[in-house]
Design an enzyme around this catalytic site. Structure first.
Site: not given
Ligand code: AGP
Length: 611
Positions: A2, A27, A75, A100-101, A483, A487, A490, A506, A606
């Site tokens: 949010c 975000r 969100w 937010n929250g 990673e 990527k 997501e 395994h 984000k």
């Molecule tokens: C990955 O592409 C994401 N953006 C996500 O995994 C992100 O790294 C994670 O939410 C942690 O965010 P931060 O680095 O702002 O703490």
């Protein structure tokens, strides 16, 4: 996640609110809304599902103007994305709130309010706060006092902004667990959950601290702390420009951010190393003392930042000879850590506002660690403000939800930490010089790797119809494979998994057939021959192998095997950054070929400021 924007001025603030919401779009959100007190103090609200442009169209269709207002991108947490659940939420007598929250005791409060006659028009926890403030306001006192009484009853996390017809000359704010900032203007003031929303209006900011409640008028800001005592919070001047969040010539922010990596990594190293030496200024003089005492390192982070920490674990143990463990923040925060003597607690975060990482830091402060170090991209963030030591990653604003330059700059910053720890644990000046030189070479090697883009774009076509992919690596390449897999999943929504290649037999080998692309990262390290044997296991099962390999690896393309040759002479400390680049490009091109929303993938945010 949010987003909140608010403004109080002598002009029509609706364009300011909408522009602020647009600047928070990155975000992640599913609906948006605005509530404005017009010149005569009457409240008007507009809410829509979907993009901010849809809200703008609704505002255009029902002209809305006024000098005071609040706005929100939602969100969904409690209640589906819908107009009735979108913020602002309203109680009686024109009281509006954005939040937010997550409020954990919302059910009990809702039951109490229903019993005393309040009716609810949404499924959200936020509406409970609106009615609760109204309930206190009815008993007498100011809006500020009513918000103060209400937040004292809330359990959970919140950043909130409130306006009311009954007191139309102010915005009331409160913070607990979610960031909120006040932007100072001339005869006008602004509020937001992220300074990015306000950069066209001001660069002067005051950050609320946990438990603060604030009253913002056109010409004044009054803040009280958790105990109700008036407090002064520091004024910060941001160095970010309003166009820092512009994608320029690039089709997507993610593509721009991938190509910004040579500059971002160079900036992260700048003024921290010189003439083959790590400068004391890199971590500050207090850090030198801490590093000398450090007998173990414990790294905590989430998502991509966790992968950077996982890379650092290998580097710290191998190059600084100090035990290092790495853990996901959401797990760490709910266990009782047994802390070995003189352990340095390190958090890694792009945003510095990730709820789990912040909670972990707060827990660590009670747990007897030697000190806390934050590796973070946002100077004004809570994580930076609450940590004892800080290393900023200087990636610049990262708008794409998928982290790219934030990740590689984190590894570069962690490379500096490796040098600092190695130095304080007996590394010779020659060893220091070698490590620093390798780090300084990184921007040039990233440039060369980016030149592989046309080959990778072509390769991406093979993934368009796939449903699964497997990523393999060994040593530091295992977290790089993780990673790469994160990527791909997501932004392209292809299911992907990463394995340490030695684990293949395994279990996951059972998945391999000619429909399962297997992507491996193979720099020239001690583990190369081991990895090659693992890849033969895939080939023997008819799997489609794609290997990003060192030119001296001896690997060649053949039937069912595609080898993409990476730049030569990539060293151990450089490989994690360099071998990340093709995986970023691959997921980007697969996603664009599949037509997904690359910068704002579905269901993701984000900055994850709620648990
Ligand atoms: C990955 O592409 C994401 N953006 C996500 O995994 C992100 O790294 C994670 O939410 C942690 O965010 P931060 O680095 O702002 O703490």
């Amino acid at each position: 996640m949010c987003g909140i924007v608010g403004a109080i001025a002598q002009r029509d603030i609706v364009p300011v609110l909408v522009e602020g919401l647009r600047r928070l779009e990155y975000r992640g959100y599913d609906s948006a809304g605005i509530a404005v007190l017009n010149g005569s103090g009457a409240l008007k609200r507009v809410r829509t599902v979907g993009k901010v442009q849809i809200l703008q169209d609704a505002i255009d269709g029902s002209p809305t103007h006024g000098p005071i207002g609040i706005a929100h991108t939602r969100w969904a947490t409690h209640g589906v994305p819908s107009e009735r659940n979108a913020h602002p939420h309203i109680s009686d007598d024109g009281l509006a709130i954005v939040h937010n929250g997550i409020i954990e005791n919302h059910e009990a409060l809702r039951a109490e309010l229903s019993a005393s006659g309040y009716t609810f028009t949404s499924d959200t926890d936020t509406e409970v706060i609106a009615h609760r403030i109204h309930h206190h306001l009815k008993k007498g006192g100011t809006l500020l006092e009513a918000v103060g009484h209400t937040v004292a009853e809330l359990e959970g996390a919140y950043a909130l902004a409130v306006v009311s017809e009954s007191d139309p000359e102010r915005i009331i704010l409160a913070r607990e667990g979610c960031p909120v900032v006040i932007g100072l203007g001339k005869n006008e003031n602004f509020v937001a959950s992220d300074i990015a929303a306000l950069l066209p209006q001001t660069r002067t900011f005051v950050f609320l601290e946990e438990g603060d409640v604030a009253e913002v008028t056109r010409t004044s800001v009054r803040i009280t702390d958790r105990s109700g005592k008036p407090v002064e919070r520091k004024i910060h001047e941001s160095e970010l420009s309003a166009d820092a969040a512009d994608k320029g010539q690039y089709a997507h922010f993610m593509l721009k951010e991938i190509h910004e990596q040579p500059r971002a990594v160079a900036d992260t190293l700048q003024e921290r190393v010189a003439n083959g030496r790590l400068l004391e200024a890199a971590f500050g003089p207090a850090a030198t003392e801490v590093f000398a005492k450090t007998e173990a390192v414990h790294i905590i982070a989430c998502g991509t930042s966790y992968h950077a920490g996982f890379v650092a674990r290998y580097l710290i143990e191998q190059l600084a000879n100090i035990p290092c463990s790495v853990e996901i923040a959401s797990e760490f925060r709910y266990r009782s850590p047994v802390v070995p003597r003189n352990t340095l607690f390190v958090t890694i975060s792009q945003s510095g506002e990730t709820a789990d990482t912040l909670a972990a830091l707060r827990l660590a402060k009670q747990a007897g660690y030697l000190s806390s170090l934050a590796i973070c991209n946002v100077p004004e963030s809570s994580l930076v403000r609450e940590s004892e030591l800080v290393m900023l990653t200087r990636a610049g604003p990262e708008i794409g939800v998928a982290s790219t330059k934030a990740f590689t700059t984190q590894i570069a910053a962690l490379g500096l930490l490796v040098v600092a720890l190695a130095k304080s644990h007996g590394a010779t000046p020659e060893q220091e010089r070698t490590l620093v030189t390798r780090l300084v070479e990184l921007p040039g090697i990233i440039e060369k790797t980016l030149a592989l883009d046309p080959i990778i774009q072509d390769l991406a076509k093979r993934f368009v119809e796939k449903h699964h992919a497997l990523f393999l690596g060994r040593g530091t390449m295992y977290p790089i494979a993780m990673e790469g897999s994160l990527k791909l999943k997501e932004i392209s929504y292809i299911h992907a998994e990463a394995y340490a290649a030695g684990e293949l037999k395994h279990g996951p080998l059972a998945l391999v057939d000619d429909d399962m692309p297997v992507i491996a990262v193979a720099p020239n390290t001690d583990l190369l021959e081991k990895l090659k044997s693992n890849l033969m296991e895939v080939k023997a099962r008819g799997g489609e192998l794609i290997v990003f390999a060192d030119p001296e690896s001896g690997m060649k393309s053949s039937d069912g095997v595609t080898v993409i040759t990476m730049p030569k002479h990539v060293s151990y400390i450089q490989a994690p950054v360099v071998y990340t680049i093709p995986l970023q490009m691959l997921s980007y091109h697969v996603a664009t070929a599949r037509g997904t929303d690359v910068d704002k993938p579905r269901n993701l945010a984000k900055s994850v400021t709620v648990e």
